[in-house]
Write an enzyme that holds these catalytic residues in place. Sequence first.
Site, PDB file in Angstrom:
ATOM      1  N   ASP A 215       0.821  -1.242  -0.173  1.00 49.71           N
ATOM      2  CA  ASP A 215       0.019  -0.103  -0.019  1.00 49.71           C
ATOM      3  C   ASP A 215       0.891   1.240  -0.016  1.00 49.71           C
ATOM      4  O   ASP A 215       2.018   1.196   0.680  1.00 49.71           O
ATOM      5  CB  ASP A 215      -1.059  -0.070   1.431  1.00 49.71           C
ATOM      6  CG  ASP A 215      -1.910   1.115   1.238  1.00 49.71           C
ATOM      7  OD1 ASP A 215      -2.795   1.005   0.392  1.00 49.71           O
ATOM      8  OD2 ASP A 215      -1.929   1.908   2.238  1.00 49.71           O
ATOM      9  N   GLU A 277       2.011   0.008  -4.882  1.00 49.94           N
ATOM     10  CA  GLU A 277       1.139   0.860  -5.169  1.00 49.94           C
ATOM     11  C   GLU A 277       1.873   2.309  -5.409  1.00 49.94           C
ATOM     12  O   GLU A 277       2.141   2.666  -4.184  1.00 49.94           O
ATOM     13  CB  GLU A 277      -0.217   0.984  -4.225  1.00 49.94           C
ATOM     14  CG  GLU A 277      -1.221   2.048  -4.552  1.00 49.94           C
ATOM     15  CD  GLU A 277      -2.146   2.341  -3.523  1.00 49.94           C
ATOM     16  OE1 GLU A 277      -3.260   2.584  -3.819  1.00 49.94           O
ATOM     17  OE2 GLU A 277      -1.720   2.250  -2.275  1.00 49.94           O
TER      18      GLU A 277
END
Length: 589
Positions: A215, A277
């Site tokens: 993330d 990401e």
Amino acid sequence: MTISSAHPETEPKWWKEATFYQIYPASFKDSNDDGWGDMKGIASKLEYIKELGADAIWISPFYDSPQDDMGYDIANYEKVWPTYGTNEDCFALIEKTHKLGMKFITDLVINHCSSEHEWFKESRSSKTNPKRDWFFWRPPKGYDAEGKPIPPNNWKSYFGGSAWTFDEKTQEFYLRLFCSTQPDLNWENEDCRKAIYESAVGYWLDHGVDGFRIDVGSLYSKVVGLPDAPVVDKNSTWQSSDPYTLNGPRIHEFHQEMNQFIRNRVKDGREIMTVGEMQHASDETKRLYTSASRHELSELFNFSHTDVGTSPLFRYNLVPFELKDWKIALAELFRYINGTDCWSTIYLENHDQPRSITRFGDDSPKNRVISGKLLSVLLSALTGTLYVYQGQELGQINFKNWPVEKYEDVEIRNNYNAIKEEHGENSEEMKKFLEAIALISRDHARTPMQWSREEPNAGFSGPSAKPWFYLNDSFREGINVEDEIKDPNSVLNFWKEALKFRKAHKDITVYGYDFEFIDLDNKKLFSFTKKYNNKTLFAALNFSSDATDFKIPNDDSSFKLEFGNYPKKEVDASSRTLKPWEGRIYISE
């Protein structure tokens, strides 16, 4: 497959060829009628995922959490949130996934944790606590006329307002680029990094996971001193922190260190993959992240194509765009790997994006199915690791005409409140915001999975349960697993065919290189070629409701029609006119 020496990116890897199916645990399948999806619910549907043609599952955060940001605020990296089940339920799920021949990827959320995490509780307990420096604490810049403390700098939170929260106990602010209960971890502190690796990474490697989706993996390295950001939005007090937080000075060092930890920890020979990401980055930066020789990330997610049509100043401000803009942005996902040892991903949906048919296709009853199949044809033909999000395979569409009160997402609620406070409830800014969330809110992806027509919960929960979030009414219109399995012309059954096609031709679909646009300026047609050794793939995709002509490159008669989204009996392979929303893939050898 023969690897081309000029194209090291074609070196085969399991994670390059795999199709990953993303599961949002709260909304996938509720096994005990408490209204929330759970581990046992996921386990009960693994065969469905396998039959779709997926090779791996990625599960969004299932860790213990107050759920202020749907699990992206983690209070304990080594514990499953009790509503989702026990750690043993999770270990059983990993084991069953492996028994079915699939891989198991988990979400790694380590830019920040929850303010309920013990690390942060210790850190905020006093200015002299040993973990004080594990987070970013700063005194106020000053005090306003009313005596309120002024944040240390002008950074804007991704969720609206200031990126700083004042802590009454120690009279200092802490940095949180997201929600006020998501304090950013200080990666400059080596003890903090070691604890992150051990708890968030090592624990799950020891229990058999095959990789991590990382993330906001480009935000770990903040510029020392945390200076004020340049003013780019003159209408706001708060400015994007990207110049000082995105792809920062030590980011590659941190990823190399974590990658080394992973390689040292895994003793059984399994190859762990990581997908970062990474929001926005130059091609050169993307190559640094994903070069095999640098040992940082296996691949990354880029946002260029999903951000088309939104303002760079504020995501929830829509701007006009044409098909050409989207074509160019989509190609940014993979063109940078050509002739390198890098790799990338292709996707249209995830838990942070709306439904792709509404966004890039046509979700009208007339064209939903055919445009959904067109997007499947496109994805099946592009180079990179393919990711499919739950419900995408059903041709799910955005919900319609919801009042803002029905939205659950903290990003929507915080931005709504920030705009209301700064500009007013009836302002032009608010009108634009509400128009934008109807198209691109993250909540469109988060409604419960539709397993059947069963009232009132579509088979997600039992009829007597109250799901945590409202359902999309589309389950009554045939967008559900049970109806689509029975319908040979459904989007679901087409996805199964698309994934079979992709696997059967993986040399040119997954690993194809030298991508070239054909007729780039065309406002209706998306066409391209790419190669693999002596093969060439040509795609012609009609992104309109009109019949559209196309040309085969060089009128080459060796191109054979291999795949498309209209029934074969309706398609004349020699025709050079595409029906509305028709896509065709030709291959020549």
